[in-house]
Design a protein around this motif. Structure first.
Motif, PDB file in Angstrom:
ATOM      1  N   PHE A  11      35.879  15.998  64.987  1.00 39.19           N
ATOM      2  CA  PHE A  11      35.757  14.595  65.399  1.00 39.19           C
ATOM      3  C   PHE A  11      35.304  14.495  66.856  1.00 39.19           C
ATOM      4  O   PHE A  11      34.375  13.752  67.184  1.00 39.19           O
ATOM      5  N   ILE A  12      35.942  15.273  67.733  1.00 37.03           N
ATOM      6  CA  ILE A  12      35.592  15.240  69.162  1.00 37.03           C
ATOM      7  C   ILE A  12      34.179  15.762  69.383  1.00 37.03           C
ATOM      8  O   ILE A  12      33.384  15.181  70.138  1.00 37.03           O
ATOM      9  N   LEU A  13      33.830  16.849  68.700  1.00 37.62           N
ATOM     10  CA  LEU A  13      32.486  17.402  68.832  1.00 37.62           C
ATOM     11  C   LEU A  13      31.430  16.426  68.328  1.00 37.62           C
ATOM     12  O   LEU A  13      30.343  16.308  68.908  1.00 37.62           O
ATOM     13  N   ALA A  14      31.744  15.696  67.253  1.00 32.52           N
ATOM     14  CA  ALA A  14      30.799  14.724  66.720  1.00 32.52           C
ATOM     15  C   ALA A  14      30.579  13.571  67.706  1.00 32.52           C
ATOM     16  O   ALA A  14      29.456  13.077  67.865  1.00 32.52           O
ATOM     17  N   VAL A  72      28.356  22.527  65.159  1.00 35.85           N
ATOM     18  CA  VAL A  72      29.700  23.120  65.190  1.00 35.85           C
ATOM     19  C   VAL A  72      30.713  22.159  64.556  1.00 35.85           C
ATOM     20  O   VAL A  72      31.667  22.596  63.889  1.00 35.85           O
ATOM     21  N   ALA A  73      30.496  20.857  64.756  1.00 36.32           N
ATOM     22  CA  ALA A  73      31.405  19.863  64.172  1.00 36.32           C
ATOM     23  C   ALA A  73      31.443  19.976  62.648  1.00 36.32           C
ATOM     24  O   ALA A  73      32.508  19.869  62.026  1.00 36.32           O
ATOM     25  N   TYR A  74      30.273  20.231  62.036  1.00 27.73           N
ATOM     26  CA  TYR A  74      30.221  20.393  60.586  1.00 27.73           C
ATOM     27  C   TYR A  74      31.000  21.624  60.124  1.00 27.73           C
ATOM     28  O   TYR A  74      31.483  21.670  58.991  1.00 27.73           O
ATOM     29  N   ALA A  75      31.099  22.623  61.002  1.00 27.57           N
ATOM     30  CA  ALA A  75      31.836  23.830  60.632  1.00 27.57           C
ATOM     31  C   ALA A  75      33.335  23.576  60.591  1.00 27.57           C
ATOM     32  O   ALA A  75      34.069  24.250  59.855  1.00 27.57           O
ATOM     33  N   PHE A  76      33.813  22.600  61.362  1.00 23.65           N
ATOM     34  CA  PHE A  76      35.250  22.338  61.449  1.00 23.65           C
ATOM     35  C   PHE A  76      35.708  21.163  60.573  1.00 23.65           C
ATOM     36  O   PHE A  76      36.820  21.172  60.050  1.00 23.65           O
ATOM     37  N   ALA A  77      34.867  20.152  60.458  1.00 30.55           N
ATOM     38  CA  ALA A  77      35.282  18.927  59.761  1.00 30.55           C
ATOM     39  C   ALA A  77      34.375  18.652  58.573  1.00 30.55           C
ATOM     40  O   ALA A  77      33.234  19.129  58.530  1.00 30.55           O
ATOM     41  N   PRO A  78      34.849  17.891  57.597  1.00 32.34           N
ATOM     42  CA  PRO A  78      34.020  17.557  56.434  1.00 32.34           C
ATOM     43  C   PRO A  78      32.826  16.705  56.815  1.00 32.34           C
ATOM     44  O   PRO A  78      32.871  15.923  57.768  1.00 32.34           O
ATOM     45  N   ALA A  79      31.738  16.848  56.068  1.00 33.13           N
ATOM     46  CA  ALA A  79      30.506  16.113  56.353  1.00 33.13           C
ATOM     47  C   ALA A  79      30.723  14.611  56.306  1.00 33.13           C
ATOM     48  O   ALA A  79      30.101  13.850  57.060  1.00 33.13           O
ATOM     49  N   VAL A  80      31.633  14.164  55.430  1.00 34.57           N
ATOM     50  CA  VAL A  80      31.866  12.730  55.289  1.00 34.57           C
ATOM     51  C   VAL A  80      32.520  12.139  56.541  1.00 34.57           C
ATOM     52  O   VAL A  80      32.487  10.925  56.768  1.00 34.57           O
ATOM     53  N   LEU A  81      33.109  12.986  57.381  1.00 38.81           N
ATOM     54  CA  LEU A  81      33.679  12.533  58.639  1.00 38.81           C
ATOM     55  C   LEU A  81      32.651  12.626  59.769  1.00 38.81           C
ATOM     56  O   LEU A  81      32.518  11.718  60.588  1.00 38.81           O
ATOM     57  N   VAL A  82      31.907  13.730  59.806  1.00 43.36           N
ATOM     58  CA  VAL A  82      30.969  13.958  60.906  1.00 43.36           C
ATOM     59  C   VAL A  82      29.731  13.069  60.807  1.00 43.36           C
ATOM     60  O   VAL A  82      29.297  12.485  61.802  1.00 43.36           O
ATOM     61  N   THR A  83      29.168  12.956  59.629  1.00 47.34           N
ATOM     62  CA  THR A  83      27.897  12.238  59.466  1.00 47.34           C
ATOM     63  C   THR A  83      27.947  10.786  59.928  1.00 47.34           C
ATOM     64  O   THR A  83      27.042  10.333  60.648  1.00 47.34           O
ATOM     65  N   PRO A  84      28.960   9.990  59.551  1.00 49.38           N
ATOM     66  CA  PRO A  84      28.981   8.594  60.014  1.00 49.38           C
ATOM     67  C   PRO A  84      29.045   8.460  61.535  1.00 49.38           C
ATOM     68  O   PRO A  84      28.519   7.496  62.094  1.00 49.38           O
ATOM     69  N   LEU A  85      29.676   9.419  62.198  1.00 48.95           N
ATOM     70  CA  LEU A  85      29.786   9.347  63.654  1.00 48.95           C
ATOM     71  C   LEU A  85      28.429   9.526  64.330  1.00 48.95           C
ATOM     72  O   LEU A  85      28.253   9.159  65.489  1.00 48.95           O
ATOM     73  N   GLY A  86      27.487  10.087  63.611  1.00 44.78           N
ATOM     74  CA  GLY A  86      26.141  10.224  64.153  1.00 44.78           C
ATOM     75  C   GLY A  86      25.496   8.876  64.437  1.00 44.78           C
ATOM     76  O   GLY A  86      24.609   8.760  65.289  1.00 44.78           O
ATOM     77  N   ALA A  87      25.949   7.842  63.735  1.00 43.81           N
ATOM     78  CA  ALA A  87      25.409   6.500  63.963  1.00 43.81           C
ATOM     79  C   ALA A  87      25.736   5.984  65.359  1.00 43.81           C
ATOM     80  O   ALA A  87      25.060   5.094  65.875  1.00 43.81           O
ATOM     81  N   LEU A  88      26.769   6.556  65.972  1.00 44.67           N
ATOM     82  CA  LEU A  88      27.142   6.110  67.311  1.00 44.67           C
ATOM     83  C   LEU A  88      26.075   6.460  68.350  1.00 44.67           C
ATOM     84  O   LEU A  88      26.024   5.864  69.422  1.00 44.67           O
ATOM     85  N   SER A  89      25.223   7.441  68.038  1.00 46.52           N
ATOM     86  CA  SER A  89      24.127   7.769  68.954  1.00 46.52           C
ATOM     87  C   SER A  89      23.178   6.584  69.094  1.00 46.52           C
ATOM     88  O   SER A  89      22.521   6.417  70.131  1.00 46.52           O
ATOM     89  N   ILE A  90      23.110   5.763  68.049  1.00 50.87           N
ATOM     90  CA  ILE A  90      22.279   4.548  68.107  1.00 50.87           C
ATOM     91  C   ILE A  90      22.821   3.602  69.170  1.00 50.87           C
ATOM     92  O   ILE A  90      22.051   3.004  69.939  1.00 50.87           O
TER      93      ILE A  90
END
Length: 254
Positions: A11-14, A72-90
């Motif tokens: 979560f933090i890495l994402a 690295v975030a994908y290695a630690f956390a499920p994709a369903v948690l990491v992927t939505p956080l990518g929207a925050l880059s917007i």
């Protein structure tokens, strides 16, 4: 969704990844502007002079740092948690563009940012637990299921149609063409990044996954997706700049 130690790390890495990637778009765009001004040929029209621009490379390094954090975030956390956080880059990109590039953030853009945040929070809070993956071959079996293979095939066909038919004709007048290419390729990279990250994590833990050809296949997919997205993201940046300039020229108020 309960947060285990690994999930918290992911979560933090994402979040860090979103910050770096969002900032990188702004730095790269400033580099693209400088390169276009110096060479007279914009990236959206096939120019590659931005490869000689230090500011563009600074943005690229920032993006690489963000992508590594995301990887690295994908290695630690499920994709369903990491992927939505990518929207925050917007959100990061939009805010920085408003202050650093002087691009106006209108009410609809603000609404879009709020919706991105709300959607990310809802998905993360209600994300299901991910079962433990013990080898890259498990992920390969999932990726070769009939339903997913059909999805991959349809995405590849759509990307080829967009790249070779629609992009040359409408890409410079409709930003959705380039956006669709990036989004479709991104949908394929998620599975591969998750698989590659998991493979490396297991390898570092003593369970070598580099001996399996599936690991290298996933790596090839990741590289292909990343290179394609980088190319068309540069075109999107230049396309948005050109649209903003045209609006200013045609505006009777200026």
């Amino acid at each position: 969704m309960g947060f285990s130690g690994d999930n918290l790390k992911g979560f933090i890495l994402a979040l860090l990844s979103s910050g770096f990637i969002g900032a990188s778009f702004i730095v790269k765009k400033k580099g693209l502007r400088r390169a276009a001004a110096a060479s007279g040929v914009r990236a959206g029209f096939g120019g590659y002079s931005y490869l000689l621009e230090p500011l563009w490379w600074a943005g690229m390094v920032t993006m690489i740092v963000g992508e590594i954090a995301n990887f690295v975030a994908y290695a630690f956390a499920p994709a369903v948690l990491v992927t939505p956080l990518g929207a925050l880059s917007i959100i990061v990109s939009a805010v920085l563009a408003h202050f650093l590039l002087k691009e106006r953030l209108h009410s609809l853009a603000v609404l879009g940012c709020v919706m991105c945040i709300a959607g990310s929070v809802v998905i993360v809070v209600h994300a299901p637990q991910e079962r433990t993956i013990t080898s890259v071959q498990e992920l390969w079996r999932m990726a070769t299921q009939t339903s997913f293979v059909l999805y991959v095939a349809s995405v590849i066909v759509l990307v080829f149609v967009l790249v070779f038919h629609f992009s040359p004709r409408y890409g410079h007048s409709n930003v959705l063409i380039f956006t669709a290419i990036c989004s479709l390729m991104g949908s394929l990279s998620v599975m591969s990044v998750k698989a590659l990250g998991t493979s490396l994590k297991l390898t570092f833990e003593g369970n070598n996954q580099l001996i399996y050809p599936e690991t290298w296949c996933f790596m090839l997919v990741v590289l292909t997706c990343v290179i394609t997205q980088m190319n068309y993201l540069n075109k999107i940046s230049v396309r948005r700049r050109n649209s903003a300039q045209t609006k200013r020229v045609n505006s009777p108020m200026e």
